[in-house]
Design an enzyme around this catalytic site. Sequence first.
Site, PDB file in Angstrom:
ATOM      1  N   PRO A   1       0.824  -1.219   0.000  1.00 24.93           N
ATOM      2  CA  PRO A   1       0.000   0.000   0.000  1.00 24.93           C
ATOM      3  C   PRO A   1       0.852   1.261   0.000  1.00 24.93           C
ATOM      4  O   PRO A   1       1.972   1.263   0.526  1.00 24.93           O
ATOM      5  CB  PRO A   1      -0.807  -0.103   1.301  1.00 24.93           C
ATOM      6  CG  PRO A   1      -0.181  -1.164   2.117  1.00 24.93           C
ATOM      7  CD  PRO A   1       0.681  -2.001   1.235  1.00 24.93           C
ATOM      8  N   ASP A   2       0.331   2.327  -0.621  1.00 24.45           N
ATOM      9  CA  ASP A   2       1.036   3.611  -0.523  1.00 24.45           C
ATOM     10  C   ASP A   2       0.676   4.259   0.809  1.00 24.45           C
ATOM     11  O   ASP A   2       0.048   3.636   1.670  1.00 24.45           O
ATOM     12  CB  ASP A   2       0.736   4.504  -1.746  1.00 24.45           C
ATOM     13  CG  ASP A   2      -0.728   4.859  -1.881  1.00 24.45           C
ATOM     14  OD1 ASP A   2      -1.475   4.708  -0.904  1.00 24.45           O
ATOM     15  OD2 ASP A   2      -1.133   5.283  -2.980  1.00 24.45           O
ATOM     16  N   PHE A   3       1.066   5.509   0.980  1.00 27.92           N
ATOM     17  CA  PHE A   3       0.783   6.178   2.251  1.00 27.92           C
ATOM     18  C   PHE A   3      -0.504   6.999   2.196  1.00 27.92           C
ATOM     19  O   PHE A   3      -1.309   6.967   3.098  1.00 27.92           O
ATOM     20  CB  PHE A   3       1.937   7.118   2.620  1.00 27.92           C
ATOM     21  CG  PHE A   3       3.104   6.421   3.288  1.00 27.92           C
ATOM     22  CD1 PHE A   3       3.045   5.070   3.604  1.00 27.92           C
ATOM     23  CD2 PHE A   3       4.258   7.126   3.613  1.00 27.92           C
ATOM     24  CE1 PHE A   3       4.109   4.430   4.213  1.00 27.92           C
ATOM     25  CE2 PHE A   3       5.327   6.489   4.227  1.00 27.92           C
ATOM     26  CZ  PHE A   3       5.258   5.149   4.532  1.00 27.92           C
ATOM     27  N   ARG A   4      -0.668   7.770   1.100  1.00 33.01           N
ATOM     28  CA  ARG A   4      -1.664   8.842   1.165  1.00 33.01           C
ATOM     29  C   ARG A   4      -2.958   8.623   0.399  1.00 33.01           C
ATOM     30  O   ARG A   4      -3.859   9.434   0.525  1.00 33.01           O
ATOM     31  CB  ARG A   4      -1.023  10.158   0.696  1.00 33.01           C
ATOM     32  CG  ARG A   4      -0.015  10.662   1.683  1.00 33.01           C
ATOM     33  CD  ARG A   4       0.675  11.930   1.274  1.00 33.01           C
ATOM     34  NE  ARG A   4       1.684  12.277   2.259  1.00 33.01           N
ATOM     35  CZ  ARG A   4       2.863  11.691   2.370  1.00 33.01           C
ATOM     36  NH1 ARG A   4       3.210  10.729   1.522  1.00 33.01           N
ATOM     37  NH2 ARG A   4       3.713  12.029   3.299  1.00 33.01           N
TER      38      ARG A   4
ATOM     39  N   ASN B   1      10.765   4.903  -2.923  1.00 30.13           N
ATOM     40  CA  ASN B   1      10.369   3.627  -2.314  1.00 30.13           C
ATOM     41  C   ASN B   1      11.535   2.967  -1.607  1.00 30.13           C
ATOM     42  O   ASN B   1      12.701   3.158  -1.954  1.00 30.13           O
ATOM     43  CB  ASN B   1       9.784   2.694  -3.372  1.00 30.13           C
ATOM     44  CG  ASN B   1       8.459   3.208  -3.882  1.00 30.13           C
ATOM     45  OD1 ASN B   1       7.895   4.119  -3.295  1.00 30.13           O
ATOM     46  ND2 ASN B   1       7.974   2.636  -4.972  1.00 30.13           N
TER      47      ASN B   1
ATOM     48  N   ASP C   1      11.448  -0.479  -1.004  1.00 26.98           N
ATOM     49  CA  ASP C   1      11.131  -1.903  -1.110  1.00 26.98           C
ATOM     50  C   ASP C   1      12.091  -2.717  -1.975  1.00 26.98           C
ATOM     51  O   ASP C   1      11.983  -3.942  -2.052  1.00 26.98           O
ATOM     52  CB  ASP C   1       9.689  -2.086  -1.622  1.00 26.98           C
ATOM     53  CG  ASP C   1       9.429  -1.342  -2.946  1.00 26.98           C
ATOM     54  OD1 ASP C   1      10.376  -1.212  -3.753  1.00 26.98           O
ATOM     55  OD2 ASP C   1       8.291  -0.903  -3.164  1.00 26.98           O
TER      56      ASP C   1
ATOM     57  N   HIS D   1      15.039   7.502  -0.164  1.00 24.53           N
ATOM     58  CA  HIS D   1      14.646   7.259   1.224  1.00 24.53           C
ATOM     59  C   HIS D   1      15.228   5.965   1.782  1.00 24.53           C
ATOM     60  O   HIS D   1      14.752   5.448   2.782  1.00 24.53           O
ATOM     61  CB  HIS D   1      13.112   7.278   1.339  1.00 24.53           C
ATOM     62  CG  HIS D   1      12.531   8.630   1.044  1.00 24.53           C
ATOM     63  ND1 HIS D   1      11.221   8.838   0.696  1.00 24.53           N
ATOM     64  CD2 HIS D   1      13.106   9.863   1.037  1.00 24.53           C
ATOM     65  CE1 HIS D   1      11.017  10.140   0.491  1.00 24.53           C
ATOM     66  NE2 HIS D   1      12.143  10.768   0.679  1.00 24.53           N
TER      67      HIS D   1
END
Length: 251
Positions: free
Chosen positions: A39-42, A112, A114, A129
């Site tokens: 899932p994304d954040f926003r 990302n 991941d 990040h």
Amino acid sequence: MLGHSQVNYSLEAARERLKTSRRVTFFGGAGVSTASGIPDFRSATGLYNQMTGSRYSPETMLSHNFFVHHPDEFYAFLRSSLYYPDAKPNAAHYVLAQMEEKEKLNAVITQNIDGLHQQAGSKVVYELHGSLKRFYCMRCHRAYQAERVYSQETTPYCEVCGGLVRPDVVLYVEPLDPDVLNASISAVRKADCMIVGGSSLVVYPAAGLLDYFRGDCLILINREPTPYDSQADFVFHGDIGEVLTQISCDL
Ligand code: NAD
């Protein structure tokens, strides 16, 4: 160069434009990996709108201070909500890896954490990040394998010096790695075409990367509008894997 413009919504026109571009840089965010089940954040189904089962918000739990003062809660959150060991790259990751192989793309810059771009075969990946695939001791900087950290249920501490082991990610209030940021800026400056996708473009300084673009073709692909839509040459409000597949099919 940003700051014009007549926005175009034609996939065909974007495809033609991409064909004549010589150096493309991609800049992406969490939306690139939603089709992989992360899932994304926003967005509405994103992590910030889900119950975390904790009295702390996800934003709080992803801050430097929270990590240092509540490492047990941080690791519980990481294991329950951020770590997706079975996630596989999706069409967006593979299209970008192919574009690099065809020497069309000079870099993937990602927010990302991941590791899916590398898993899909991309070689030049700037992780603004950091990555949840790497860990290190905060005191002696000894590196730890992700598998080892995830295989234990308790908070990891360094076996050599006893320091707290942390993921190599940028938590809120921490600065970006200057080397990664500079390499990203350099790639953006050299690009004649920039594709930006799967990002709400509200997290700074990452989103500010667009301001370094000096080329003549900015393509924005996101499910929802972003603050940069009016400055783009092409805007597509759809699935990034599908749009990338369609605009890159003739390369
Ligand atoms: P964000 O959650 O703020 O925005 C994601 C955007 O992607 C949304 O605007 C959404 O509409 C769009 N989107 C979702 N699925 C899409 C799809 N299939 N196709 C096209 N668009 C889609 O994420 P962000 O802008 O990357 O910034 C926030 C932070 O989220 C970053 O710091 C990043 O580290 C972190 N994050 C990373 C992951 C990951 O590593 N996979 C997951 C969640 C959050």
